[in-house]
Every structure is written in C-alpha cells, then in structure tokens.
Design a protein around this motif. Structure first.
Motif, short mmCIF file in Angstrom:
data_model
loop_
_atom_site.label_atom_id
_atom_site.label_comp_id
_atom_site.label_asym_id
_atom_site.label_seq_id
_atom_site.Cartn_x
_atom_site.Cartn_y
_atom_site.Cartn_z
N PRO A 1 61.08 42.35 38.95
CA PRO A 1 60.34 43.53 38.51
C PRO A 1 59.21 43.87 39.49
CG PRO A 1 60.40 41.82 36.79
CD PRO A 1 61.07 41.29 38.00
N VAL A 2 58.88 45.12 39.53
CA VAL A 2 57.86 45.61 40.44
C VAL A 2 56.50 44.97 40.14
CG1 VAL A 2 56.58 47.68 41.14
CG2 VAL A 2 59.05 47.79 40.81
N GLU A 3 56.16 44.82 38.85
CA GLU A 3 54.87 44.23 38.47
C GLU A 3 54.72 42.83 39.04
OE1 GLU A 3 57.01 45.51 36.10
OE2 GLU A 3 56.01 47.43 35.88
N LEU A 4 55.79 42.05 38.99
CA LEU A 4 55.74 40.68 39.50
C LEU A 4 55.54 40.68 41.02
CD1 LEU A 4 55.91 37.68 38.97
CD2 LEU A 4 58.40 37.85 39.12
N GLU A 5 56.21 41.58 41.70
CA GLU A 5 56.04 41.68 43.15
C GLU A 5 54.62 42.07 43.52
OE1 GLU A 5 58.14 40.72 45.57
OE2 GLU A 5 59.29 39.96 43.88
N ILE A 6 54.05 43.00 42.77
CA ILE A 6 52.67 43.41 43.03
C ILE A 6 51.73 42.24 42.76
CG2 ILE A 6 50.79 44.91 42.22
CD1 ILE A 6 52.95 47.08 41.78
N ALA A 7 51.95 41.53 41.66
CA ALA A 7 51.11 40.38 41.34
C ALA A 7 51.20 39.32 42.43
CB ALA A 7 51.51 39.79 39.99
N ARG A 8 52.39 39.07 42.95
CA ARG A 8 52.54 38.10 44.03
C ARG A 8 51.82 38.57 45.29
NH1 ARG A 8 58.78 36.91 42.77
NH2 ARG A 8 58.45 35.16 41.34
N TRP A 9 51.93 39.85 45.60
CA TRP A 9 51.25 40.38 46.78
C TRP A 9 49.74 40.22 46.63
CZ3 TRP A 9 47.71 44.33 47.68
CH2 TRP A 9 47.53 44.69 49.02
N ARG A 39 43.58 47.96 44.83
CA ARG A 39 44.93 48.03 44.26
C ARG A 39 44.99 47.28 42.93
NH1 ARG A 39 50.70 46.80 47.24
NH2 ARG A 39 51.96 47.73 45.57
N ALA A 40 44.36 46.13 42.86
CA ALA A 40 44.37 45.34 41.63
C ALA A 40 43.70 46.12 40.49
CB ALA A 40 43.67 44.01 41.84
N GLU A 41 42.60 46.80 40.79
CA GLU A 41 41.92 47.58 39.76
C GLU A 41 42.83 48.70 39.24
OE1 GLU A 41 37.23 47.09 40.87
OE2 GLU A 41 38.38 48.55 42.02
N ARG A 42 43.56 49.35 40.16
CA ARG A 42 44.48 50.43 39.74
C ARG A 42 45.66 49.89 38.95
NH1 ARG A 42 44.30 51.90 45.03
NH2 ARG A 42 46.47 51.32 45.31
N VAL A 43 46.25 48.81 39.41
CA VAL A 43 47.51 48.32 38.84
C VAL A 43 47.29 47.37 37.66
CG1 VAL A 43 49.62 47.02 39.35
CG2 VAL A 43 48.71 48.63 41.03
N LEU A 44 46.36 46.45 37.79
CA LEU A 44 46.18 45.40 36.78
C LEU A 44 45.03 45.68 35.82
CD1 LEU A 44 46.55 42.28 39.12
CD2 LEU A 44 48.33 43.38 37.73
N GLY A 45 44.08 46.50 36.26
CA GLY A 45 42.89 46.76 35.45
C GLY A 45 41.77 45.80 35.82
N GLU A 46 40.54 46.17 35.49
CA GLU A 46 39.40 45.40 35.93
C GLU A 46 39.26 44.05 35.24
OE1 GLU A 46 35.67 47.40 35.35
OE2 GLU A 46 35.77 47.23 33.18
N ALA A 47 39.83 43.88 34.06
CA ALA A 47 39.66 42.63 33.32
C ALA A 47 40.70 41.57 33.66
CB ALA A 47 39.69 42.90 31.81
N ASN A 48 41.63 41.89 34.53
CA ASN A 48 42.65 40.91 34.91
C ASN A 48 42.03 39.81 35.77
OD1 ASN A 48 44.80 39.91 36.96
ND2 ASN A 48 45.97 40.81 35.27
N PRO A 49 42.38 38.55 35.53
CA PRO A 49 41.80 37.45 36.32
C PRO A 49 42.00 37.61 37.83
CG PRO A 49 42.88 36.56 34.40
CD PRO A 49 43.20 38.04 34.44
#
Length: 182
Positions: A1-9, A39-49
């Motif tokens: 999934p795209v989300e997993l790839e973004i998280a790995r990046w 990118r993390a703020e856009r994709v994961l949100g500010e509260a993501n670890p």
C-alpha cells in the motif's frame, strides 16, 4: 500500500537525519529532516510519532547550526503536540524533553531548562530499566545539573551528578573505559 511506502520513506529520512546529527552535520540533517517533516505533516498529521520525531530532528539540526532561536518554536510546537496527543509513557517523550532542555540551557534559560530536565528524568524513570530510558535519564540528569549550576544551586547539581555517575557505572559496569572505578 502507498501509506506503508510513505511511512517507510519517512522512517528512512528520520534515520538519515539522525545519522547526520550524530556526525555533527547539522545542515545536512536539516536538508533531510525539514522536507520529510513537511511531508509527514501533510500525510500523517502532526500528532503521528514519526512526524514528532522529524520535528525534533529538524529542531535539533537548527540548534546544532547555532540557530536555536529558529529551533525553539519547533521544540515548543512538538511539546504541545506530544502533551495533547500522546500517552505519558510514550518512549520518545523523555528524549524530546531532554533535547529541549539542552536547547533552553543554551539560551541561558536555566529555570526552564531545570524544570524540563526534571520532567524528562521523571518520565525516563517511569519507563524503568530499559536501556534507552536509562540513557535518557542520565542525559537529562546532566542537563538538569548544568541548569542548576547556572542558577547557582551548586549543592543540588553536585548531588544529581554524583547520582548520575553511580547510575552510569552501574549500567555500564566497572570495566567500561569511562568508569571511575577500575
């Protein structure tokens, strides 16, 4: 999934920025961490670890470049997000507080540094004997002692450092090169 790839990046970018920080390459760390943070703020949100980790790394990279004034709003935003969204026992909380205390100390904000370092010590202690928690605690103890010296509370600083030395030697063992007891 795209989300997993973004998280790995994003995780890889965090690790690269941290590697540059350890190598005392603040500008390189910032060049990696800042775009990853955006990118993390856009994709994961500010509260993501992962976002909070990148926020801390970006702030640390600025501080390493003697740009502490720019770093402070990032530290303060990160702290506010952590307090609002993460549990008291979140592992990186004490690390974040410890690094923030160092930044406060570097601005001669000794009372704030002492207070934040004391909180970092308490949070690390709640995490128990896990090795990273013990290292976080020792780092925060050193920062708190430095802040106490800045506040001219020398006896308190000495007591904290004496305890930190004893805990460090207990953790590393007497045969460690840094041990005072050989």
């Amino acid at each position: 999934p795209v989300e997993l790839e973004i998280a790995r990046w994003l995780r890889a970018r965090s690790m690269m920025a941290l590697a540059h920080l350890y190598a005392v390459r603040g500008a390189e760390a910032e060049a990696i961490a800042r775009p990853a943070l955006e990118r993390a703020e856009r994709v994961l949100g500010e509260a993501n670890p992962e976002t909070i980790t990148l926020l801390s790394l970006t702030a640390q990279s600025l501080r390493m470049q003697d740009r502490t004034v720019e770093a402070m709003p990032l530290f303060e935003r990160g702290l506010a997000v952590m307090r609002a969204n993460l549990s008291e026992d979140f592992p990186q909380f004490s690390q974040f507080l410890s690094v923030y205390a160092i930044a406060l100390y570097s601005q001669n904000r000794f009372e704030d540094a002492e207070r934040v370092a004391a909180e970092a010590i308490q949070r690390a202690e709640r995490r128990g004997d896990e090795p990273v928690a013990r290292i976080d605690k020792l780092t925060a103890m050193q920062t708190r002692a430095q802040a106490l010296v800045g506040l001219e509370r020398f006896a308190e600083a000495e007591a904290i450092l004496t305890t930190a030395i004893a805990e460090d030697e207990a953790m590393r063992g007497r045969d460690h090169p840094d041990s005072l007891e050989k």
